[in-house]
Structure formats: structure tokens, C-alpha cells
Design an enzyme around this catalytic site. Structure first.
Site, PDB file in Angstrom:
ATOM      1  N   SER A 108       0.828  -1.205   0.000  1.00 37.74           N
ATOM      2  CA  SER A 108       0.000   0.000   0.000  1.00 37.74           C
ATOM      3  C   SER A 108       0.866   1.259   0.000  1.00 37.74           C
ATOM      4  O   SER A 108       1.586   1.525  -0.965  1.00 37.74           O
ATOM      5  CB  SER A 108      -0.958  -0.051   1.197  1.00 37.74           C
ATOM      6  N   PHE A 109       0.808   2.058   1.049  1.00 40.52           N
ATOM      7  CA  PHE A 109       1.712   3.190   1.203  1.00 40.52           C
ATOM      8  C   PHE A 109       3.167   2.746   1.071  1.00 40.52           C
ATOM      9  O   PHE A 109       3.996   3.427   0.462  1.00 40.52           O
ATOM     10  CB  PHE A 109       1.449   3.837   2.574  1.00 40.52           C
ATOM     11  N   ASP A 229     -10.432  -5.398  -3.153  1.00 40.63           N
ATOM     12  CA  ASP A 229      -9.801  -4.366  -2.316  1.00 40.63           C
ATOM     13  C   ASP A 229     -10.671  -3.105  -2.286  1.00 40.63           C
ATOM     14  O   ASP A 229     -10.930  -2.490  -3.313  1.00 40.63           O
ATOM     15  CB  ASP A 229      -8.422  -4.035  -2.887  1.00 40.63           C
ATOM     16  N   HIS A 257      -7.708  -5.931   0.985  1.00 36.52           N
ATOM     17  CA  HIS A 257      -6.464  -5.163   0.943  1.00 36.52           C
ATOM     18  C   HIS A 257      -5.294  -5.872   1.618  1.00 36.52           C
ATOM     19  O   HIS A 257      -4.157  -5.492   1.415  1.00 36.52           O
ATOM     20  CB  HIS A 257      -6.692  -3.810   1.623  1.00 36.52           C
TER      21      HIS A 257
END
Length: 283
Positions: A108-109, A229, A257
Site C-alpha cells: 500500500s503506502f 480491495d 487489501h
């Protein structure tokens, strides 16, 4: 050693110390966690760490502002948090540990950070794995807005787990309790709230890398994404697969996710095969 499994080694990274898990032996792989509330390297990667550590050195830091890494003097100062600062933390960590080159796995980030790190320091990276990655333009989802807008309560954390996971049965109340307790440690919520205040769409461009820079990446790259997601849309990984020449995309059905938690064994096998290929080819 601390009784808390989230607390590992204290490693100097520039002007501050980072909390870093460093296990196993072999070619290194650096794991970069996501940006959810109560996140830490251990909470994000606890199922993957022991699997990869059987054949390689696995390094998983708490990024600045998260987990048990030393916090800025004023954790509420948004200027303390930026992609450039997180890239520098990762480079300082590699330098301190004497690692010239590593594989990268970003969630993700952490995927956006992995991209930025590979672009800024391409020779420090061998292969990339980007899981539910940020880093390209998209309109913020209601799920991500809820994640970044979290205010601490056990009920709120349970609601977030419903957003993160396709099958809530795979994400236990034990994890909700762990993440909630982490989110209310002194300084944790203050730094988290400072990173992504509303309106939150504006923070996504700050995590993006340019299309030209992404297209120029020479690295073999594996994108992994959950089809269902609700936090980061599948289109981000589809875009990355179009922009990165030496890439492949694996989509897990019935998955949200948290691929590394919802399909832990399959995800670990997929990643291990991808990295083992690099070991064999010496790329």
C-alpha cells in the site's frame, strides 16, 4: 528482549533510531508496511517474516511516525512526514546495516515508498514486489478515507478490519485488539492524525511517482492485488503493470487489501518463487 513482539532492534537511521526486525540469513529483502492506524512492521508482516527468513535476510522497519520507531519531537507537525524523509530513512537503514542491494516488498503506502526508493536509488534495489500499491493517480476511495480518518476505539478498529478484509473470518478480533492497543500508545494517534488530515485526496499526489520515472524502472517487478480491495483500487496495480516493462500482475480473488494476511500461504509462495528466480538468475 521485549515481551512485545512488535518491538525488535533499535537501529540508528540518520537523526533518529528505528525499530527494525532483522531475521534470517541470505540475500536481503526489505519489507515496507502500509499506513493504517496501529500499524507496525510486525503487525503487517508477522506471517511473512518467518517464511522468507528460512532462505534470506528479512528486514522490516517501523517507518517514521509509525510503530515503535523514535518519533519526532513534535509528532503533530505534518512537515515531519514526507516520501523524501521515508526514502532517506530506508537508505540510512541499509547503510547502517551495510547492505548494498536488496529486494523490496511494499504494501500500500509502503508500495509507493518502494517505488520512490527504486527510482531514487535504482542500484540499491534488485527486485520489487508491490502489494495493493499506492504511487499512481487515483481518486481516494471511501475505504481509504475511513482508514486515514480513524479515531481510536475498538469498535472503529473492527469496522476498519471489515473494510480491509474480504472475509472477516480471516481477520481475528485478536488482530483488532492488537491494532487498537497500538493505536492508543502515547504519541501514536498524534502522529497518525498529523499525516493525513482532511481533505485527504491531497495526500495521494504526494505519494505518486511520475509516469516517466516509473516507466524507466529497469527492475523485475511483481504486482499483487486483491480483487475486492476496498482501500486501494485494483486499477492502480493494472496501471503499474502497464507502465513497468519488466512486470507481472497477480490478482487474488475473494481478497481485500490484506493479501499477506488473507491469503498468507499463497502470497508467501508467490513472493518466494519470484525472489528465488532472481537468486538463480543473479539479476
Amino acid at each position: 528482549m521485549s515481551a512485545n513482539p512488535e518491538i525488535a532492534n533499535r537501529v540508528r537511521t540518520g537523526a533518529f533510531h528505528s525499530n527494525v526486525h532483522d531475521v534470517g540469513q541470505g540475500f536481503p529483502v526489505l519489507l515496507l508496511h502500509g499506513s493504517g492506524p496501529g500499524v507496525s512492521a510486525w503487525a503487517n508482516w508477522r506471517l511473512l517474516l518467518p517464511v522468507l527468513a528460512q532462505a534470506r535476510r528479512v528486514i522490516a522497519p517501523d517507518l517514521l511516525g509509525f510503530g515503535y520507531t523514535e518519533r519526532p519531537a513534535d509528532p503533530t507537525d505534518n512537515a515531519q512526514y514526507s516520501m523524501a524523509i521515508w526514502v532517506q530513512q530506508a537508505v540510512d537503514l541499509l547503510d547502517t546495516l551495510g547492505i548494498e542491494q536488496t529486494d523490496l516488498i511494499g504494501n500500500s503506502f509502503g508500495g509507493a515508498l518502494a517505488l520512490a526508493l527504486a527510482i531514487a536509488h535504482p542500484k540499491r534495489v534488485r527486485r520489487l514486489v508491490l502489494m495493493g500499491s499506492v504511487g499512481v493517480p487515483f481518486v481516494i476511495t471511501p475505504g481509504l478515507d475511513a482508514v486515514w480518518g480513524y479515531t481510536p476505539s475498538l469498535a472503529s478498529m473492527r469496522q476498519l478490519l471489515d473494510i480491509f478484509a474480504f472475509d472477516r473470518a480471516r481477520v481475528t478480533d485478536e488482530l483488532a485488539q492488537l491494532r487498537y492497543q497500538a493505536s492508543i500508545q502515547p504519541g501514536f494517534q498524534e502522529s497518525f492524525a498529523a499525516m493525513f488530515p482532511a481533505p485527504r485526496q491531497r495526500w495521494l499526489p504526494a505519494m505518486e511517482s511520475s509516469e516517466a520515472d516509473i516507466r524507466a524502472l529497469p527492475h523485475e517487478t511483481l504486482m499483487v492485488h486483491g480483487r475486492e480491495d476496498q482501500v486501494i483500487p485494483l486499477t492502480t496495480s493494472q496501471t503499474l503493470s502497464q507502465w513497468i516493462a519488466r512486470s507481472q500482475l497477480h490478482v487474488f480473488g475473494q481478497c481485500g487489501h490484506w493479501t499477506q494476511i488473507e491469503h498468507a500461504a499463497r502470497f508467501a509462495l508467490l513472493v518466494e518463487n519470484f525472489l528465488t528466480e532472481a537468486d538463480a538468475l543473479k539479476t
